[in-house]
Write an enzyme that holds these catalytic residues in place. Structure first.
Site, PDB file in Angstrom:
ATOM      1  N   HIS A 247      -4.055  -0.328   3.030  1.00  0.00           N
ATOM      2  CA  HIS A 247      -4.878   0.875   2.918  1.00  0.00           C
ATOM      3  C   HIS A 247      -6.086   0.622   2.026  1.00  0.00           C
ATOM      4  O   HIS A 247      -6.122  -0.324   1.267  1.00  0.00           O
ATOM      5  CB  HIS A 247      -4.061   2.025   2.310  1.00  0.00           C
ATOM      6  CG  HIS A 247      -3.727   1.786   0.871  1.00  0.00           C
ATOM      7  ND1 HIS A 247      -2.714   0.925   0.473  1.00  0.00           N
ATOM      8  CD2 HIS A 247      -4.293   2.252  -0.267  1.00  0.00           C
ATOM      9  CE1 HIS A 247      -2.664   0.902  -0.850  1.00  0.00           C
ATOM     10  NE2 HIS A 247      -3.612   1.684  -1.332  1.00  0.00           N
ATOM     11  N   ASP A 249      -8.013   2.958  -0.884  1.00  0.00           N
ATOM     12  CA  ASP A 249      -7.747   4.198  -1.627  1.00  0.00           C
ATOM     13  C   ASP A 249      -8.794   5.232  -1.236  1.00  0.00           C
ATOM     14  O   ASP A 249      -9.985   4.953  -1.321  1.00  0.00           O
ATOM     15  CB  ASP A 249      -7.817   3.933  -3.135  1.00  0.00           C
ATOM     16  CG  ASP A 249      -6.692   3.013  -3.604  1.00  0.00           C
ATOM     17  OD1 ASP A 249      -6.872   2.338  -4.632  1.00  0.00           O
ATOM     18  OD2 ASP A 249      -5.651   2.957  -2.917  1.00  0.00           O
ATOM     19  N   HIS A 303      -5.979  -3.150   0.699  1.00  0.00           N
ATOM     20  CA  HIS A 303      -4.985  -3.803  -0.158  1.00  0.00           C
ATOM     21  C   HIS A 303      -3.599  -3.255   0.163  1.00  0.00           C
ATOM     22  O   HIS A 303      -3.470  -2.286   0.927  1.00  0.00           O
ATOM     23  CB  HIS A 303      -5.335  -3.620  -1.645  1.00  0.00           C
ATOM     24  CG  HIS A 303      -5.470  -2.196  -2.075  1.00  0.00           C
ATOM     25  ND1 HIS A 303      -6.567  -1.394  -1.747  1.00  0.00           N
ATOM     26  CD2 HIS A 303      -4.646  -1.412  -2.792  1.00  0.00           C
ATOM     27  CE1 HIS A 303      -6.397  -0.198  -2.276  1.00  0.00           C
ATOM     28  NE2 HIS A 303      -5.253  -0.167  -2.906  1.00  0.00           N
ATOM     29  N   ARG A 313       9.837  -3.625  -9.144  1.00  0.00           N
ATOM     30  CA  ARG A 313       8.450  -3.784  -9.596  1.00  0.00           C
ATOM     31  C   ARG A 313       7.881  -2.403  -9.887  1.00  0.00           C
ATOM     32  O   ARG A 313       8.212  -1.432  -9.208  1.00  0.00           O
ATOM     33  CB  ARG A 313       7.604  -4.472  -8.523  1.00  0.00           C
ATOM     34  CG  ARG A 313       6.134  -4.558  -8.890  1.00  0.00           C
ATOM     35  CD  ARG A 313       5.309  -5.397  -7.938  1.00  0.00           C
ATOM     36  NE  ARG A 313       3.910  -5.360  -8.358  1.00  0.00           N
ATOM     37  CZ  ARG A 313       2.975  -4.589  -7.810  1.00  0.00           C
ATOM     38  NH1 ARG A 313       3.304  -3.791  -6.785  1.00  0.00           N
ATOM     39  NH2 ARG A 313       1.738  -4.581  -8.260  1.00  0.00           N
TER      40      ARG A 313
HETATM   41  C1  LIG Z   1      -5.191  10.431  -2.517  1.00  0.00           C
HETATM   42  C2  LIG Z   1      -4.165   9.592  -2.425  1.00  0.00           C
HETATM   43  C3  LIG Z   1      -3.300   9.417  -1.227  1.00  0.00           C
HETATM   44  C4  LIG Z   1      -2.397   8.216  -1.627  1.00  0.00           C
HETATM   45  C5  LIG Z   1      -2.300   8.364  -3.127  1.00  0.00           C
HETATM   46  C6  LIG Z   1      -3.742   8.654  -3.511  1.00  0.00           C
HETATM   47  C7  LIG Z   1      -4.545   7.321  -3.373  1.00  0.00           C
HETATM   48  C8  LIG Z   1      -3.821   6.265  -2.503  1.00  0.00           C
HETATM   49  C9  LIG Z   1      -3.138   6.891  -1.271  1.00  0.00           C
HETATM   50  C10 LIG Z   1      -2.046   6.004  -0.608  1.00  0.00           C
HETATM   51  C11 LIG Z   1      -1.263   5.207  -1.682  1.00  0.00           C
HETATM   52  C12 LIG Z   1      -2.606   5.014   0.437  1.00  0.00           C
HETATM   53  C13 LIG Z   1      -1.459   4.348   1.237  1.00  0.00           C
HETATM   54  C14 LIG Z   1      -0.614   5.424   1.958  1.00  0.00           C
HETATM   55  C15 LIG Z   1      -0.032   6.484   0.980  1.00  0.00           C
HETATM   56  C16 LIG Z   1       0.644   7.578   1.839  1.00  0.00           C
HETATM   57  C17 LIG Z   1       1.090   5.864   0.132  1.00  0.00           C
HETATM   58  O1  LIG Z   1       1.664   4.822   0.523  1.00  0.00           O
HETATM   59  O2  LIG Z   1       1.441   6.430  -0.922  1.00  0.00           O
HETATM   60  C18 LIG Z   1      -1.215   7.069   0.159  1.00  0.00           C
HETATM   61  C19 LIG Z   1      -1.002   8.141  -0.923  1.00  0.00           C
HETATM   62  C20 LIG Z   1      -0.516   9.486  -0.383  1.00  0.00           C
HETATM   63  O3  LIG Z   1      -1.054  10.004   0.624  1.00  0.00           O
HETATM   64  O4  LIG Z   1       0.451  10.010  -0.998  1.00  0.00           O
HETATM   65  O1  LIG Z   2       1.501  -1.096  -6.659  1.00  0.00           O
HETATM   66  C1  LIG Z   2       0.447  -1.721  -6.436  1.00  0.00           C
HETATM   67  O2  LIG Z   2       0.223  -2.861  -6.887  1.00  0.00           O
HETATM   68  C2  LIG Z   2      -0.641  -1.090  -5.561  1.00  0.00           C
HETATM   69  C3  LIG Z   2      -0.359   0.365  -5.245  1.00  0.00           C
HETATM   70  C4  LIG Z   2      -1.540   1.008  -4.543  1.00  0.00           C
HETATM   71  O3  LIG Z   2      -2.398   0.358  -3.961  1.00  0.00           O
HETATM   72  C5  LIG Z   2      -1.653   2.468  -4.562  1.00  0.00           C
HETATM   73  O4  LIG Z   2      -0.713   3.142  -5.073  1.00  0.00           O
HETATM   74  O5  LIG Z   2      -2.719   2.956  -4.041  1.00  0.00           O
HETATM   75 FE   LIG Z   3      -4.115   1.591  -3.395  1.00  0.00          FE
END
Ligand SMILES: C=C1C[C@]23C[C@H]1CC[C@H]2[C@]1(C)CCC[C@@](C)(C(=O)O)[C@H]1[C@@H]3C(=O)O
Ligand SMILES: O=C(O)CCC(=O)C(=O)O
Ligand SMILES: [Fe+2]
Length: 384
Positions: A247, A249, A303, A313
């Protein structure tokens, strides 16, 4: 209902839709003892972790103390390094940041305090459908496939002391009671430190883009940011799943502190690279909203986080976001005939809502958002 899903007594709340009467959560302690992992956590071949440990990404290391000293050479070196990094991949490290090492230590320790709690207790602060705050366990009640192998705890931070000078402490006191008073105090202090650090980075970004130190600093003064604690349990099949999927951010700036385990990977030049942990450094990356603020000059970068079979972790991610109703629009110095507007104006709250209610943030969030926004605006025009 898959066996790994615990059907919990429904916890009726105001914002659950009819179909969301029961909360389901991912019970890591249960799953870890199974020899396989449920298919919902198995990612497609092309998205799985690299079979070999990926090459290390050499990211510039910014000496913040040097920049803040005002020494001309330090300022120009810092802004040049940040500019190159943001043109290349959007990631850099910050050292000599002035964040109290004891605060960092207790912030990590407090994660063990929360994530080590029984599921039912964590479930008291369960993220509600459509909301970005609360406890989420792999988003089992949010996504139906490519589930991330992680638990998260996200909460709001407001930098505008006139509006709310203690939002983090109050959030946990209200949700979890007096036992979480100290917990809330720790992350209130941590978020204040992160907000201060973010504003210094915004000065560097402003100078590096030729708009001066004040422009973006003032834009984010009263930020409405998001703090997220990521907890990645060990996984018996780490090569089949991901802790956090690929993704960019959607936010503006991310300040990440990893523990000493490692697992953050960045996609540069069509290759995944690792950013190894450094306890003295914060990993900083720009997000989609800052890419729009820079009129696409700086790129938000792809990333992900991988997991392992040996040890949990943890990472602390502070997501700097503008005030909810702030209009995201690039400064006029970054718009020209050669560099026309790349994105329409939007408010951060509209993009946040999009990621929470309509679209799972990935590597194309901003494009999908712009298409959705245009469709919304066209439908409104037709309705009037
Ligand atoms: C605004 C946001 C949505 C998420 C948390 C913050 C910034 C990063 C986003 C996220 C981590 C991107 C990957 C998918 C996601 C669903 C996750 O894995 O947590 C995303 C977060 C979210 O929507 O909760
Ligand atoms: O845990 C990590 O190293 C990255 C997590 C991340 O990219 C996020 O929470 O948006
Ligand atoms: Fe991220």
């Amino acid at each position: 209902m898959p066996s790994f899903i615990h059907q919990l007594p429904s916890t009726p709340t105001t914002n659950e839709t009819a179909g969301e009467q029961n909360s389901v959560v991912f019970d890591a302690s249960f799953l870890q003892n199974q020899c396989n992992i449920p298919y919902e956590f198995i990612w497609p071949d092309h998205e799985r972790p690299c079979p070999e440990h990926p090459p290390m990404l050499h990211v510039p290391c910014i000496d913040l103390n040097g920049f803040l000293s005002g020494d001309a050479f330090a300022v120009s070196t810092t802004t040049e390094l940040v500019k190159q990094a943001c043109l290349d991949h959007g990631f850099f490290l910050v050292i000599n940041h002035g964040i109290d090492s004891n605060l960092l230590k207790v912030a990590h320790k407090s994660m063990d305090f929360f994530f080590g709690k029984p599921l039912q207790e964590k479930q008291r602060i369960q993220r509600k459908v459509g909301d970005h705050c609360g406890y989420a366990s792999s988003f089992t009640n949010r996504f139906s496939s490519k589930l991330p192998w992680k638990e998260t705890l996200s909460f709001p931070y407001c930098a505008d002391v006139q509006r709310d000078s203690n939002i983090v402490e109050s959030y946990f006191l209200n949700a979890m009671g007096e036992d979480f008073s100290e917990f809330g105090k720790v992350y209130q202090k941590y978020c204040e430190a992160m907000s201060c650090l973010s504003l210094s980075v915004m000065e560097i970004l402003g100078i590096s883009l030729g708009v001066g130190p004040k422009h973006f600093r003032e834009f984010f003064e009263g930020n409405d940011s998001i703090m997220r604690l990521n907890y990645y349990p060990p996984c018996q099949k780490p090569d089949l799943t991901l802790g956090t999927g690929p993704h960019c951010d959607p936010t503006s700036l991310t300040i990440l502190h990893q523990d000493d385990v490692g697992g953050l990977e960045v996609y540069v030049n069509e290759t995944w690279h690792s950013i190894p942990p450094d306890p003295e450094a914060f990993v900083v990356n720009i997000g989609d909203t800052f890419m729009a603020l820079s009129n696409g000059v700086y790129k938000s970068c792809l990333h992900r986080a991988v997991v392992n079979s040996r040890t949990p972790r943890k990472s602390l991610a502070f997501f700097l976001c503008p005030k909810m109703d702030k209009v995201v629009s690039p400064p006029k110095e970054l718009v020209s005939y050669e560099n026309p507007r790349m994105f329409p104006d939007f408010t951060w709250s509209t993009l946040l809502d999009f990621t929470q209610k309509h679209y799972r943030a990935d590597m194309k969030t901003l494009d999908a958002f712009v298409k959705w926004l245009r469709h919304q605006r066209d439908s409104q025009d037709m309705a009037t």
